[in-house]
Scaffold this motif. Structure first.
Motif, PDB file in Angstrom:
ATOM      1  N   TYR A   1      -7.570  -1.869  -9.078  1.00 38.69           N
ATOM      2  CA  TYR A   1      -6.592  -1.601 -10.138  1.00 38.69           C
ATOM      3  C   TYR A   1      -5.487  -0.688  -9.615  1.00 38.69           C
ATOM      4  O   TYR A   1      -4.301  -0.957  -9.824  1.00 38.69           O
ATOM      5  N   GLU A   2      -5.875   0.377  -8.919  1.00 37.14           N
ATOM      6  CA  GLU A   2      -4.848   1.275  -8.381  1.00 37.14           C
ATOM      7  C   GLU A   2      -3.953   0.553  -7.385  1.00 37.14           C
ATOM      8  O   GLU A   2      -2.738   0.721  -7.402  1.00 37.14           O
ATOM      9  N   LYS A   3      -4.556  -0.238  -6.502  1.00 37.44           N
ATOM     10  CA  LYS A   3      -3.769  -0.927  -5.473  1.00 37.44           C
ATOM     11  C   LYS A   3      -2.830  -1.970  -6.060  1.00 37.44           C
ATOM     12  O   LYS A   3      -1.709  -2.135  -5.601  1.00 37.44           O
ATOM     13  N   LEU A   4      -3.311  -2.689  -7.082  1.00 36.14           N
ATOM     14  CA  LEU A   4      -2.527  -3.790  -7.638  1.00 36.14           C
ATOM     15  C   LEU A   4      -1.576  -3.380  -8.753  1.00 36.14           C
ATOM     16  O   LEU A   4      -0.532  -4.018  -8.934  1.00 36.14           O
ATOM     17  N   VAL A   5      -1.909  -2.324  -9.504  1.00 34.27           N
ATOM     18  CA  VAL A   5      -1.120  -1.969 -10.680  1.00 34.27           C
ATOM     19  C   VAL A   5      -0.375  -0.641 -10.492  1.00 34.27           C
ATOM     20  O   VAL A   5       0.824  -0.571 -10.720  1.00 34.27           O
ATOM     21  N   VAL A   6      -1.094   0.386 -10.086  1.00 34.51           N
ATOM     22  CA  VAL A   6      -0.503   1.725 -10.029  1.00 34.51           C
ATOM     23  C   VAL A   6       0.321   1.932  -8.753  1.00 34.51           C
ATOM     24  O   VAL A   6       1.484   2.355  -8.818  1.00 34.51           O
ATOM     25  N   ASP A   7      -0.277   1.647  -7.595  1.00 34.22           N
ATOM     26  CA  ASP A   7       0.387   1.958  -6.322  1.00 34.22           C
ATOM     27  C   ASP A   7       1.716   1.229  -6.092  1.00 34.22           C
ATOM     28  O   ASP A   7       2.618   1.800  -5.478  1.00 34.22           O
ATOM     29  N   PRO A   8       1.887   0.004  -6.546  1.00 32.81           N
ATOM     30  CA  PRO A   8       3.195  -0.620  -6.344  1.00 32.81           C
ATOM     31  C   PRO A   8       4.324   0.074  -7.115  1.00 32.81           C
ATOM     32  O   PRO A   8       5.487  -0.029  -6.742  1.00 32.81           O
ATOM     33  N   ALA A   9       3.992   0.792  -8.178  1.00 26.57           N
ATOM     34  CA  ALA A   9       5.028   1.363  -9.035  1.00 26.57           C
ATOM     35  C   ALA A   9       5.287   2.847  -8.817  1.00 26.57           C
ATOM     36  O   ALA A   9       6.434   3.289  -8.876  1.00 26.57           O
ATOM     37  N   TRP A  10       4.253   3.641  -8.567  1.00 25.77           N
ATOM     38  CA  TRP A  10       4.458   5.080  -8.640  1.00 25.77           C
ATOM     39  C   TRP A  10       5.325   5.693  -7.533  1.00 25.77           C
ATOM     40  O   TRP A  10       5.974   6.708  -7.803  1.00 25.77           O
ATOM     41  N   PRO A  11       5.392   5.165  -6.334  1.00 24.91           N
ATOM     42  CA  PRO A  11       6.281   5.819  -5.365  1.00 24.91           C
ATOM     43  C   PRO A  11       7.749   5.870  -5.820  1.00 24.91           C
ATOM     44  O   PRO A  11       8.464   6.814  -5.503  1.00 24.91           O
TER      45      PRO A  11
ATOM     46  N   LEU B   1     -10.273  15.081   2.653  1.00 18.97           N
ATOM     47  CA  LEU B   1      -9.471  15.758   3.678  1.00 18.97           C
ATOM     48  C   LEU B   1      -7.999  15.360   3.655  1.00 18.97           C
ATOM     49  O   LEU B   1      -7.136  16.171   3.968  1.00 18.97           O
ATOM     50  N   TYR B   2      -7.707  14.109   3.294  1.00 20.09           N
ATOM     51  CA  TYR B   2      -6.323  13.637   3.347  1.00 20.09           C
ATOM     52  C   TYR B   2      -5.772  13.222   1.985  1.00 20.09           C
ATOM     53  O   TYR B   2      -4.755  13.741   1.528  1.00 20.09           O
ATOM     54  N   PHE B   3      -6.408  12.264   1.345  1.00 21.39           N
ATOM     55  CA  PHE B   3      -5.819  11.637   0.157  1.00 21.39           C
ATOM     56  C   PHE B   3      -5.758  12.551  -1.061  1.00 21.39           C
ATOM     57  O   PHE B   3      -4.748  12.587  -1.757  1.00 21.39           O
TER      58      PHE B   3
ATOM     59  N   ARG C   1       3.744   5.742   2.262  1.00 20.70           N
ATOM     60  CA  ARG C   1       2.784   5.905   3.361  1.00 20.70           C
ATOM     61  C   ARG C   1       1.392   6.170   2.789  1.00 20.70           C
ATOM     62  O   ARG C   1       0.404   5.601   3.240  1.00 20.70           O
ATOM     63  N   TRP C   2       1.327   7.021   1.756  1.00 21.38           N
ATOM     64  CA  TRP C   2       0.046   7.335   1.128  1.00 21.38           C
ATOM     65  C   TRP C   2      -0.582   6.068   0.541  1.00 21.38           C
ATOM     66  O   TRP C   2      -1.770   5.828   0.724  1.00 21.38           O
ATOM     67  N   THR C   3       0.228   5.255  -0.144  1.00 18.69           N
ATOM     68  CA  THR C   3      -0.328   4.043  -0.759  1.00 18.69           C
ATOM     69  C   THR C   3      -0.787   3.041   0.296  1.00 18.69           C
ATOM     70  O   THR C   3      -1.803   2.379   0.117  1.00 18.69           O
ATOM     71  N   ARG C   4      -0.054   2.943   1.398  1.00 25.22           N
ATOM     72  CA  ARG C   4      -0.454   2.013   2.468  1.00 25.22           C
ATOM     73  C   ARG C   4      -1.751   2.466   3.123  1.00 25.22           C
ATOM     74  O   ARG C   4      -2.642   1.652   3.368  1.00 25.22           O
ATOM     75  N   LEU C   5      -1.848   3.755   3.428  1.00 27.73           N
ATOM     76  CA  LEU C   5      -3.075   4.274   4.033  1.00 27.73           C
ATOM     77  C   LEU C   5      -4.245   4.182   3.061  1.00 27.73           C
ATOM     78  O   LEU C   5      -5.377   3.914   3.462  1.00 27.73           O
TER      79      LEU C   5
ATOM     80  N   PRO D   1     -11.753  -1.523   2.338  1.00 30.17           N
ATOM     81  CA  PRO D   1     -12.840  -2.149   3.106  1.00 30.17           C
ATOM     82  C   PRO D   1     -14.117  -1.295   3.143  1.00 30.17           C
ATOM     83  O   PRO D   1     -15.223  -1.836   3.088  1.00 30.17           O
ATOM     84  N   LEU D   2     -13.966   0.014   3.206  1.00 32.63           N
ATOM     85  CA  LEU D   2     -15.148   0.878   3.182  1.00 32.63           C
ATOM     86  C   LEU D   2     -15.852   0.789   1.833  1.00 32.63           C
ATOM     87  O   LEU D   2     -17.089   0.776   1.765  1.00 32.63           O
TER      88      LEU D   2
END
Length: 148
Positions: free
Chosen positions: A25-35, A98-100, A122-126, A132-133
């Motif tokens: 949901y975050e990858k498909l809905v939220v991440d494309p828009a919020w940057p 540690l990062y996200f 960059r954050w959304t791509r990483l 996969p994990l």
């Protein structure tokens, strides 16, 4: 293996799938828009609060997974699949903590007009690399459930 262990593995599997669904949901809905519109992830600006989902979801999953491992410890095949799930989830969580998470908190606290869009992209791509994990975790739990 008893019914309680099987039920715990089934619940852990369901929760792992919920985490995958939340990530998708975050990858498909939220991440494309919020940057481009950081206010979307800023609850104080009327946006969503990611922590209201992720903190309870991860906490419950981790608790159930640990209890399931304890309950199924006597079955080597199930134990192995559950330990793979634990390790893959631990890698994801450690990387996230540690990062996200620190970056996400900074984006959420920043003035929307001051958020660096390239850093957000960059954050959304990483972040996509965590999926996969999460799939390994869910797949290992599905394997444990099938073996049990």
């Amino acid at each position: 293996m008893g019914i309680p262990a099987l039920v715990l593995i089934a619940i852990a599997t369901l929760l792992a799938c919920v985490l995958v669904g939340g990530g998708l949901y975050e990858k498909l809905v939220v991440d494309p828009a919020w940057p481009q519109r950081p206010g979307i992830i800023q609850a104080r600006n009327g946006g969503i609060s990611r922590r209201r989902f992720w903190v309870p979801a991860h906490s419950l999953f981790e608790l159930v997974l640990i209890v399931a491992i304890v309950a199924a410890w006597g079955d080597a095949a199930v134990r192995t699949a559950l330990l793979v799930a634990l390790v893959s989830h631990a890698v994801t969580r450690i990387w996230s903590l540690l990062y996200f998470v620190p970056k996400a908190v900074a984006f959420e606290k920043a003035d929307p007009v001051e958020v660096d869009e390239s850093a957000a992209l960059r954050w959304t791509r990483l972040s996509l690399l965590r999926l996969p994990l999460d799939l390994v975790t869910a797949g290992s739990l599905l394997t444990a459930l099938a073996v049990a």
